[in-house]
Write an enzyme that holds these catalytic residues in place. Structure first.
Site, short mmCIF file in Angstrom:
data_model
loop_
_atom_site.label_atom_id
_atom_site.label_comp_id
_atom_site.label_asym_id
_atom_site.label_seq_id
_atom_site.Cartn_x
_atom_site.Cartn_y
_atom_site.Cartn_z
N ARG A 107 0.84 -1.20 0.00
CA ARG A 107 0.00 0.00 0.00
C ARG A 107 0.87 1.25 0.00
NH1 ARG A 107 -1.93 2.01 4.48
NH2 ARG A 107 -2.26 0.01 5.52
N TYR A 158 -17.14 16.29 -15.98
CA TYR A 158 -17.59 14.94 -15.62
C TYR A 158 -18.50 15.09 -14.41
CZ TYR A 158 -17.62 10.32 -13.63
OH TYR A 158 -18.03 9.14 -13.09
N ASP A 197 -8.28 18.36 -15.03
CA ASP A 197 -8.62 17.01 -15.46
C ASP A 197 -8.26 16.91 -16.94
OD1 ASP A 197 -9.87 14.70 -16.40
OD2 ASP A 197 -11.59 14.90 -15.05
N LYS A 247 -9.24 5.58 -19.15
CA LYS A 247 -9.61 5.99 -20.52
C LYS A 247 -8.41 5.84 -21.47
CE LYS A 247 -13.25 7.29 -18.13
NZ LYS A 247 -14.36 6.42 -17.88
C1 LIG Z 1 -13.27 13.61 -17.62
C2 LIG Z 1 -13.42 12.50 -16.62
N1 LIG Z 1 -12.92 12.65 -15.39
C3 LIG Z 1 -13.04 11.70 -14.46
C4 LIG Z 1 -13.71 10.52 -14.72
C5 LIG Z 1 -13.84 9.47 -13.63
O1 LIG Z 1 -12.91 8.46 -13.81
P1 LIG Z 1 -13.08 6.94 -13.25
O2 LIG Z 1 -14.33 6.39 -13.85
O3 LIG Z 1 -11.82 6.27 -13.67
O4 LIG Z 1 -13.21 7.04 -11.76
C6 LIG Z 1 -14.25 10.32 -15.99
C7 LIG Z 1 -15.00 9.08 -16.28
O5 LIG Z 1 -15.77 9.00 -17.21
C8 LIG Z 1 -14.10 11.33 -16.97
O6 LIG Z 1 -14.61 11.21 -18.21
#
Ligand SMILES: Cc1ncc(COP(=O)(O)O)c(C=O)c1O
Length: 374
Positions: free
Chosen positions: A47, A99, A171, A196
């Site tokens: 961890r 998101y 992000d 992604k």
């Molecule tokens: C722009 C963006 N940020 C964060 C996330 C969240 O990521 P995770 O599903 O890996 O927790 C997503 C998921 O679709 C996303 O498209």
């Protein structure tokens, strides 16, 4: 080194013990002490640190041009740590176009916990400027945004943040380091859902944070949250993300070329009301895209004529696209975003979000053509 070379070699070389060219996958949770009680080989308990995760973290830092990185069990775990690193009474500025999980996390978890938050349409810098306060500690940016592909001027936000002593987190999931370099634009933190594009094959859930500076007080706090919060990337997930990174530049170029071709096709189709793609000259913020993006990426959204029912019917007629959430992988996905996001959604009911994959663009266009009719 150029990004293609970095991506191939980042974080690892041939294994010093065996010569293995592909990096080993370390599953061990615990590591032997030296006879004098020390841990000179650097690992104690998984961890805290694991060699496979450490390899990925080195690669992530190199890729975004940061001094250090941390790999998490999901994108949301990474986002969560950034907000958790703040203190009750701190103020954050959060985008309304993002998101949906990000503003939801702040609203449902961190406001009750004592953070103050402003939710802002970051398409204009004035809105960001009007939202900051003396106690603003963080401005969160998502550009291009999920699912409407609105853009935010990152360097402009950084300037506003500097004036009040706030940090900027971006992000960068949709743009990837190929498309956009937030740390070079002055941001302090880059966040990725490595679920992604970085992993790229719809088979890993994981996240990342990359920081510009290792030595200010932020990184140790995030590191503490990783170790004591425990939401670490598992070894095999870390290994898969690192493998995905090796082909990232070439995948992103192909995703972008395909998305551009699809966006241009959709733009001229009579059944289409609007197309959202930053590479189109008709995108209302195309000028920002040209200035801060190197590739426009593989995500696009389309609004079809006929409302929600026609959007769902169009998605149902597709054969090459798969109707599924998520994005950034080899196969093209399409999704009716409003019905996933729930009542707080800003996604129009007639909007379909597309993750344009690596199929031949003419097969994607043929598929859309037969689904849209005409
Ligand atoms: C722009 C963006 N940020 C964060 C996330 C969240 O990521 P995770 O599903 O890996 O927790 C997503 C998921 O679709 C996303 O498209």
């Amino acid at each position: 080194m150029r990004i293609e070379t970095l991506c191939v070699h980042a974080g690892h070389g041939p294994d010093s013990a065996t010569g293995a060219v592909s990096p080993p996958l370390y599953l061990s949770t615990t590591y032997e002490r030296d006879t004098d009680g020390e841990f000179r080989r650097g690992f104690v308990y998984a961890r805290d640190a694991n060699p496979t995760r450490a390899m990925l973290e080195r690669a992530l830092a190199e890729l975004e041009g940061g001094e250090a990185a941390l790999a998490w069990s999901s994108g949301q775990a990474a986002t969560n740590a950034v907000f958790q690193s703040l203190r009750p009474g701190d103020h954050v500025v959060v985008p309304v176009f993002a998101y949906y999980g990000t503003p939801q996390l702040v609203r449902e978890v961190y406001e009750p916990w004592g953070l103050q938050a402003s939710y802002v349409d970051m398409r204009t810098l004035d809105a960001v400027r009007n939202a900051v306060r003396d106690n603003t500690r963080l401005i969160w940016v998502e550009s291009p945004s999920n699912p409407l592909l609105t853009l935010t001027d990152i360097a402009g936000v950084v300037e506003i943040a500097r004036d009040v002593g706030a940090r900027v987190a971006v992000d960068n999931t949709w743009a990837t380091p190929l498309g956009q370099r937030p740390l070079e634009l002055g941001a302090d933190i880059v966040m990725h859902s490595t679920t992604k594009y970085l992993s790229g094959h719809s088979d890993v859930l994981s996240g990342a944070l990359v920081v510009r500076e290792r030595d200010d007080d932020l990184f140790p706090r995030l590191r503490l949250l990783q170790k004591e919060g425990g939401a670490i990337a598992a070894p095999f997930d870390a290994w898969l993300v690192a493998r995905g990174i090796r082909t990232l530049p070439w995948r992103m170029r192909a995703h972008t070329a395909n998305a551009m071709a699809v966006a241009l096709f959709l733009q001229s189709h009579p059944a289409v009301e609007a197309v959202h793609y930053p590479g189109l000259v008709t995108h209302p913020q195309h000028e920002i895209a040209r200035r801060q993006m190197h590739l426009y990426g593989g995500m696009a959204s389309v609004q079809v004529r006929g409302g929600r029912s026609e959007a769902l019917a169009t998605a149902a007629r597709l054969r090459v696209f798969t109707r599924a959430t998520s994005l950034g992988a080899v196969e093209s996905l399409i999704e009716h975003r409003a019905s996933i996001e729930g009542s707080a959604t800003r996604a129009p009911e007639n909007l379909l979000r597309m993750s344009i994959g690596l199929e031949h663009h003419e097969d994607l266009i043929d598929d859309l053509q037969q689904a849209l009719g005409g």
